[in-house]
Design an enzyme around this catalytic site. Structure first.
Site, PDB file in Angstrom:
ATOM      1  N   GLU A 138      27.441  14.330 -13.120  1.00 17.44           N
ATOM      2  CA  GLU A 138      26.154  14.967 -13.410  1.00 17.44           C
ATOM      3  C   GLU A 138      25.587  15.710 -12.198  1.00 17.44           C
ATOM      4  OE1 GLU A 138      21.611  13.873 -15.001  1.00 17.44           O
ATOM      5  OE2 GLU A 138      23.107  12.287 -14.836  1.00 17.44           O
ATOM      6  N   LYS A 179      28.059  16.318 -17.305  1.00 18.70           N
ATOM      7  CA  LYS A 179      26.660  16.288 -17.762  1.00 18.70           C
ATOM      8  C   LYS A 179      25.860  17.279 -16.922  1.00 18.70           C
ATOM      9  CE  LYS A 179      22.665  13.266 -18.569  1.00 18.70           C
ATOM     10  NZ  LYS A 179      22.176  11.889 -18.772  1.00 18.70           N
TER      11      LYS A 179
END
Length: 340
Positions: free
Chosen positions: A177, A219
């Site tokens: 992420e 992500k």
């Protein structure tokens, strides 16, 4: 081991399902509970999360990111929360980073910590039932201060890659992420440039750390202007620019991309995802990994009162269903109103 990782990653991005980010730190969940007038006790945190895990909304959830406290908790009836999640057909996951801390010689920038001792913690989390993990790198934009700097961006990408390699070695799928924040007054094209730079750097570092792309989930943020920007963007522009940057940066070996909501409103996060899926011709699955955009409505509906549990579960199920439709490219504003 690689086949096991690949299979879990594929399940995490299954058609019409997304990931619930229920991994708020103690400080973050306290702020959210303060907003609804609820004391942030261990029991209240447990009860709130349990109501979601036992909701029909779990029909649209492939995995749940947990906090260290939550993965060890038991439901009111004594069942481990991990077992409640598994019974609902979802995969338990765990947040493993130690948060963003000020980065030396980079004023206004942060580095995510938590690599020390991570191999041992991952083994423990695997034994507790976690089959995927999450690590968030925070990349801010401030054009007046030349942020992000090469130093900070490169250091965060390197840490993300080292985390991902440690996860795969521990038979855990890493969610990678790199979040370019939507705070600030920058325009959408600045967000595009910084996100492109971040993604290219992250995938370079993943290559150097020998991370198997088929056994991970990305992500990222969507390409949106800063909240304080005088010029906001249409749903179509956000979708087009986000897909364009992903096609330029993300290898086709990655099985799926689960977007963060990043402070967008519930409906904006849903509409943007739906518009991207509707563009079609994508080499990877697109889905959601939302925290606030899935939870704001059920939190407000619950407000810490046992008599509101069913109402909160219905609110969670509604948001999860709307995002499921978006991940299939079947959402519409009319559908949103009809199902509300």
């Amino acid at each position: 081991m690689t086949a096991e990782l690949d299979a879990i990653a594929q399940k995490m991005v299954a058609d019409g399902k997304g990931i619930l980010a229920a991994d708020e730190s103690g400080g973050t969940i306290k702020k959210r509970f303060d907003a609804i007038g609820v004391e942030s006790t261990e029991e209240n945190r447990r009860d709130y999360r349990e109501l979601m895990f036992r909701s029909q909304g779990m029909d649209y959830i492939s995995g749940v990111i947990l906090y260290d406290e939550t993965i060890r908790q038991k439901a009111k009836d004594g069942t481990p929360l991990v077992s409640v999640i598994e019974k609902a057909g979802a995969i338990p996951g765990i947040k493993v980073d130690a948060g963003a801390k000020p980065q030396p010689f980079c004023p206004g920038e942060t580095i995510t910590e938590g690599l020390d001792g991570l191999a041992g913690r991952l083994k423990e989390y695997y034994d507790l039932g976690a089959r995927f993990a999450k690590w968030r790198a925070v990349i801010d934009i401030d054009t007046t201060k030349h942020i992000p700097s090469y130093t900070s961006l490169r250091a965060n990408a390197h840490a993300l890659a080292r985390y991902a390699a440690l996860c795969q070695e521990a038979k855990i799928v890493p969610i990678v992420e790199p979040e370019v924040l939507m705070d600030g007054a920058h325009d959408i094209d600045t967000c595009y440039r910084v996100t492109e730079w971040a993604l290219k750097t992250v995938f370079e570092e993943l290559y150097y750390q020998r991370v198997r792309l088929e056994g991970m989930v990305l992500k990222p943020n969507m390409i949106v202007p800063g909240k304080k920007s005088p010029v906001q963007a249409s749903v179509a522009e956000v979708a087009e620019k986000t897909v364009r940057v992903l096609k330029a940066c993300v290898p086709t070996a990655v099985p799926g991309i689960a977007f963060l909501s990043g402070g967008q409103s519930d409906e904006d996060a849903t509409a943007h995802l739906d518009a991207m899926v509707k563009l079609g011709g994508l080499p990877w699955k697109l889905t959601y990994s939302y925290g606030r955009a899935l939870q704001a409505a059920p939190q407000k509906a619950w407000s810490g009162k046992p008599e509101n549990v069913a109402k909160a579960q219905a609110a969670f199920a509604h948001r999860a269903h709307m995002n499921s439709l978006a991940a299939l490219g079947k959402w519409s504003a009319e559908e949103e109103r009809k199902a509300a």
